[in-house]
Design an enzyme around this catalytic site. Structure first.
Site, PDB file in Angstrom:
ATOM      1  N   GLU A 102     -10.239 -16.687  -1.066  1.00 11.66           N
ATOM      2  CA  GLU A 102      -8.653 -16.239  -1.485  1.00 11.66           C
ATOM      3  C   GLU A 102      -9.204 -16.763  -2.982  1.00 11.66           C
ATOM      4  OE1 GLU A 102      -4.926 -16.121   0.211  1.00 11.66           O
ATOM      5  OE2 GLU A 102      -5.694 -18.771   1.024  1.00 11.66           O
ATOM      6  N   GLN A 135       2.108 -14.787   9.193  1.00 12.18           N
ATOM      7  CA  GLN A 135       1.334 -13.577   8.051  1.00 12.18           C
ATOM      8  C   GLN A 135       0.560 -12.724   8.523  1.00 12.18           C
ATOM      9  OE1 GLN A 135       1.108 -15.057   4.048  1.00 12.18           O
ATOM     10  NE2 GLN A 135       3.389 -15.311   2.884  1.00 12.18           N
ATOM     11  N   GLY A 152       9.454 -22.800   9.051  1.00 11.97           N
ATOM     12  CA  GLY A 152       9.642 -21.829   7.704  1.00 11.97           C
ATOM     13  C   GLY A 152       8.152 -20.771   7.254  1.00 11.97           C
ATOM     14  N   GLU A 192      -5.767 -13.488  -0.904  1.00  9.22           N
ATOM     15  CA  GLU A 192      -5.300 -13.261  -2.296  1.00  9.22           C
ATOM     16  C   GLU A 192      -5.626 -12.791  -3.259  1.00  9.22           C
ATOM     17  OE1 GLU A 192      -0.454 -15.180  -0.901  1.00  9.22           O
ATOM     18  OE2 GLU A 192      -2.116 -16.672  -2.364  1.00  9.22           O
ATOM     19  N   TYR A 209      -3.629 -15.198  -9.166  1.00 13.11           N
ATOM     20  CA  TYR A 209      -2.092 -15.109  -9.343  1.00 13.11           C
ATOM     21  C   TYR A 209      -2.690 -14.670 -10.835  1.00 13.11           C
ATOM     22  CZ  TYR A 209      -0.909 -17.330  -5.342  1.00 13.11           C
ATOM     23  OH  TYR A 209      -0.515 -17.775  -3.625  1.00 13.11           O
ATOM     24  N   TRP A 239     -11.813 -20.651  -1.248  1.00 18.92           N
ATOM     25  CA  TRP A 239     -10.483 -20.836  -1.837  1.00 18.92           C
ATOM     26  C   TRP A 239     -10.370 -21.672  -3.026  1.00 18.92           C
ATOM     27  CZ3 TRP A 239      -7.419 -25.362  -3.146  1.00 18.92           C
ATOM     28  CH2 TRP A 239      -5.766 -24.903  -3.080  1.00 18.92           C
ATOM     29  N   ALA A 292      -8.218 -22.583  -6.176  1.00 17.59           N
ATOM     30  CA  ALA A 292      -7.049 -23.374  -5.867  1.00 17.59           C
ATOM     31  C   ALA A 292      -5.640 -22.338  -7.442  1.00 17.59           C
ATOM     32  CB  ALA A 292      -7.318 -24.991  -6.205  1.00 17.59           C
TER      33      ALA A 292
END
Length: 745
Positions: free
Chosen positions: A627, A364, A342, A649, A652, A593, A595
């Site tokens: 991130e 990635q 996956g 990243e 979001y 990170w 979250a």
């Protein structure tokens, strides 16, 4: 109308050094001269071995820093046209807040790190409804206050702090620590009070074996396979899906041969105790599986393996994991797969040998340093190889190959000798460009520190008990657990080793930092999960003091496998995760990170502006993962910085660009920011991705000073994985994500 508050800060650190010259005799408690004792000056990094008469002689230089009064540096904060302007002459942490005249806090104006220059903060005082306000400004530990009168017109008041008469300079650390070690004897440690002269040493017999606590399982090849496997399987089953659980474990394998399936779950570390991975032979698997999430490994984090040779059943050993899951000092006698079929988003391999091929599969991005591969298969957006034998050929922006590692030290590790004595191995610093593994000729070269030089923590320890051990000159070995810290752990002694096994979590409970490292030589910090708590911490891990000029090139501070998070297990707030003020730091692997899922994940709840801020010069980072933080994720202010691999990243969850923009002309925040005053910087292999939920835009993924010859960035990619977009890769160059730029400028 304008109103100004000016403030000064006066203390900087001046580079200094101390030459130490010590000699003496080492004897047993019975009065017998001891031959073969290793005697060290810890901070200076000098060592000698006693002769048949027990005599040693040492000399070396240890770097220190001396606070010294300097001319005042004036900074100001002013209010005009419904905004505050904060003018900084030198970089510093600034907290500015408004209070009414009864002393009740009304609003925060700014709380964060500021670079030199002006920063404008839009703020309408009229909406608060008071006629007079108290403005309180904190810079470090110094506080200034003044009044703000919104109705005033063209009035000005200046508040300043004049330096007091300079006191006699005092060194920030002891001269050095004298250490003596020999098998069969308790280690000796003394804080020196003289720079030269005679120090005689008496050594006592060795004490009891160490107690690593209930969360460390120690396996011996004499144990039955079924007993070992059942213990591993029980914890593995418990930890396989425990993404935000409280369990923390370490499995220690003594040298010998085993037949096992070692399935490593969350917050678990599988560690071989030999000097070479080949000392611990496992036939079977040492694996990370993503079966708990239908073989999607993008949320398989916080696990590790090191120091083991595995002969995989079926020929392939699988390590399907993403960030925060390092593989170090492993020997795979076969092939290695980095996915489970996956999706996957890792990862980090260092000082490893794979006899067959490594297949990156769906990864990635991935970072490899000082490995030896029989081959490499697979691609991705950002694959970076530094000092790797058997690395694939460089291929455009998606594959970066650096032939040799310029400067590195491997992570310290726990080991055991043939007599059952535990020690911590501290690998040597390797200069002059290195290639391949450290253990090609047997064990990894370095210094062996007997376990009795370490204070071994239990989860019942707090900052007070740990700091008490540090003051006594101890190194610290953190065992697996969750540590609530009422104040910062203070690491001040040159050469101190602070090592965590089994993902110990360090949790500040009073809005404090979790750990502060002094600006001294040779400190090593490795293997921790720093967790922000419900009361905001300005920083979780701080290295050195602001404004330092101390040179650590000879014996740098080193950081390894440092993981930070805000949110996930519980809500957490931290303005910054890691701030590096010291010069010459080596940072080998980190994942910082904020979250995007789990407890507290939300734009106004798990507040976290920055991942990494670098103010020191000559800082080198390998494997930098940051991130979802809410402003500059990586913010570089020091000169001559080097980054080998970057993955990020963007957050979001910005609700709109009004809430998330660095200026009126630049939408959003670049993930990787090098400040305008930086003259030299180099970064290789950078990937920045967007998964915006609310259609926002970031003008640039990366921003660096324009048209500065010493600032160079190579191999950059952006990827769009959701709504919104990243308009440019770097400084207005490169197209809308997904896009790439080979080199800048």
């Amino acid at each position: 109308m304008k109103r100004f508050l000016s403030f000064v800060f006066l203390m900087i650190s001046l580079a200094s050094s101390q030459t130490i010259s010590i000699s003496g005799k080492v004897s047993s408690s019975a009065g017998q001269a001891l031959e073969g004792v290793i005697v060290r000056l810890v901070g200076a990094g000098a060592a000698d071995t006693t002769d048949p008469n027990g005599i040693y002689s040492l000399s070396g230089t240890v770097s220190t820093h001396v606070p010294a009064a300097q001319p005042s540096v004036v900074n100001s904060i002013g209010y005009k046209n419904k905004s505050f302007v904060i003018a900084m002459a030198r970089a510093a942490w600034v907290n500015a807040a408004l209070y009414n005249m009864r002393g009740v806090r009304i609003a925060s104006i700014y709380d964060g790190y500021l670079c030199p220059g002006n920063t404008r903060v839009a703020f309408d005082l009229d909406r608060l409804g008071c006629s007079v306000y108290l403005l309180r400004v904190r810079v470090g530990s110094d506080v200034w206050a003044g009044t703000i009168i919104p109705a005033a017109r063209e009035t000005e008041a200046v508040f300043s702090k004049t330096p007091a008469a300079a006191a006699s300079p005092k060194r920030s650390a002891a001269l050095d620590w004298l250490q003596a070690t020999k098998a069969g004897y308790a280690s000796y440690l003394e804080q020196l009070t003289i720079a030269s002269g005679t120090v005689n040493i008496t050594m006592n017999p060795a004490g009891a074996a160490p107690d690593f606590g209930p969360n460390v399982l120690i396996f011996d090849p004499s144990m039955s396979t079924s007993t070992v496997q059942s213990q591993i399987s029980a914890i593995s089953s418990q930890q396989q899906a425990a993404q935000f659980g409280t369990g923390r474990y370490a499995w220690l394998f003594k040298p010998g041969s085993y037949s096992l399936d070692v399935n490593v779950g969350f917050y678990t570390e599988a560690l071989g105790l030999g000097l070479s991975p080949d000392s611990v032979q496992i036939t079977g698997l040492v694996q990370s599986s993503a079966a708990w999430m239908n073989y999607n490994a993008t949320c398989t984090f916080w696990k590790a393996c090191a120091g083991i040779c595995v002969t995989p059943t079926g020929g392939t050993n699988t390590w399907a994991a993403s960030q925060g899951a390092p593989v170090r000092r492993m020997h795979v006698k076969g092939n290695m797969a980095l996915d489970d079929g996956g999706w996957s988003s890792g990862g980090f391999l260092a000082d490893c040998k794979v006899d067959g091929s490594v297949n990156s599969g769906s990864q990635q991005q991935y970072f490899s340093r000082n490995d030896v591969y029989g081959g490499w298969g697979g691609g991705g957006w950002n694959m970076v190889f530094v000092g790797v034998t058997g690395a694939p050929s460089e291929s455009g922006v998606n594959r970066t190959v650096v032939a040799k590692t310029p400067l590195v030290a491997e992570k310290p590790f726990l080991a055991i000798d043939k007599n059952g004595n535990y020690f911590v191995m501290v690998p040597d610093l390797r200069r002059d460009s290195t290639l391949g593994i450290t253990w090609a000729n047997g064990g990894t070269p370095g210094a062996q520190l007997p376990i009795d030089l370490f204070y071994i923590t239990k989860s019942s320890d707090n900052a007070a008990s740990i700091n008490a051990a540090l003051v006594q000159g101890k190194n610290i070995l953190f065992t697996p657990g969750n540590y609530n810290l009422e104040s910062a752990i203070q690491v001040t002694r040159p050469g101190t080793v602070v090592l965590g096994i089994g993902y110990p979590s360090l949790i500040p409970t009073n809005g404090n930092a979790a750990m502060k490292v002094s600006d001294v030589d040779g400190i090593k910090v490795a293997g921790f999960l720093f967790e922000a708590s419900t009361q905001n911490s300005p920083v979780l891990l701080q290295i050195g003091d602001s404004g330092t000029t101390v040179d650590h090139a000879r014996n740098p501070i080193c950081l390894f496998d440092i993981f930070c998070r805000a949110g996930g297990q519980f809500n957490g707030l931290a303005t910054s995760f890691v701030i590096i003020n010291s010069n010459d730091v080596i940072f080998d692997h980190t994942w910082l990170w904020r979250a995007d899922h789990g407890a507290g994940a939300g734009w106004t709840s798990n507040l976290n502006a920055h991942g990494l801020i670098v103010n020191g010069n000559n800082v080198t980072v390998y494997g930098l993962f940051v991130e979802h933080t809410q402003a500059y994720q990586t913010w570089w202010n020091g000169n001559n910085g080097r980054t080998y691999f970057y993955q990020s990243e963007m957050p979001y969850d910005p609700p709109d660009n009004t809430s998330w923009s660095s200026s009126s002309t630049d939408l959003g925040y670049p993930s990787y920011k090098v400040s305008d005053g930086v003259k030299t910087h180099e970064a290789r292999g950078l990937g920045v991705y967007s998964v915006f939920r609310n259609g926002v835009t970031a003008t640039n993924a990366i921003e660096v000073p324009a048209n500065v010859a010493g600032v160079k960035v190579h191999h950059m990619v952006t990827e769009k994985l959701g709504g919104g977009t990243i308009s440019h890769v770097i400084n207005g160059t490169g197209g809308t994500a997904s896009s790439s730029v080979l080199d800048y400028p």
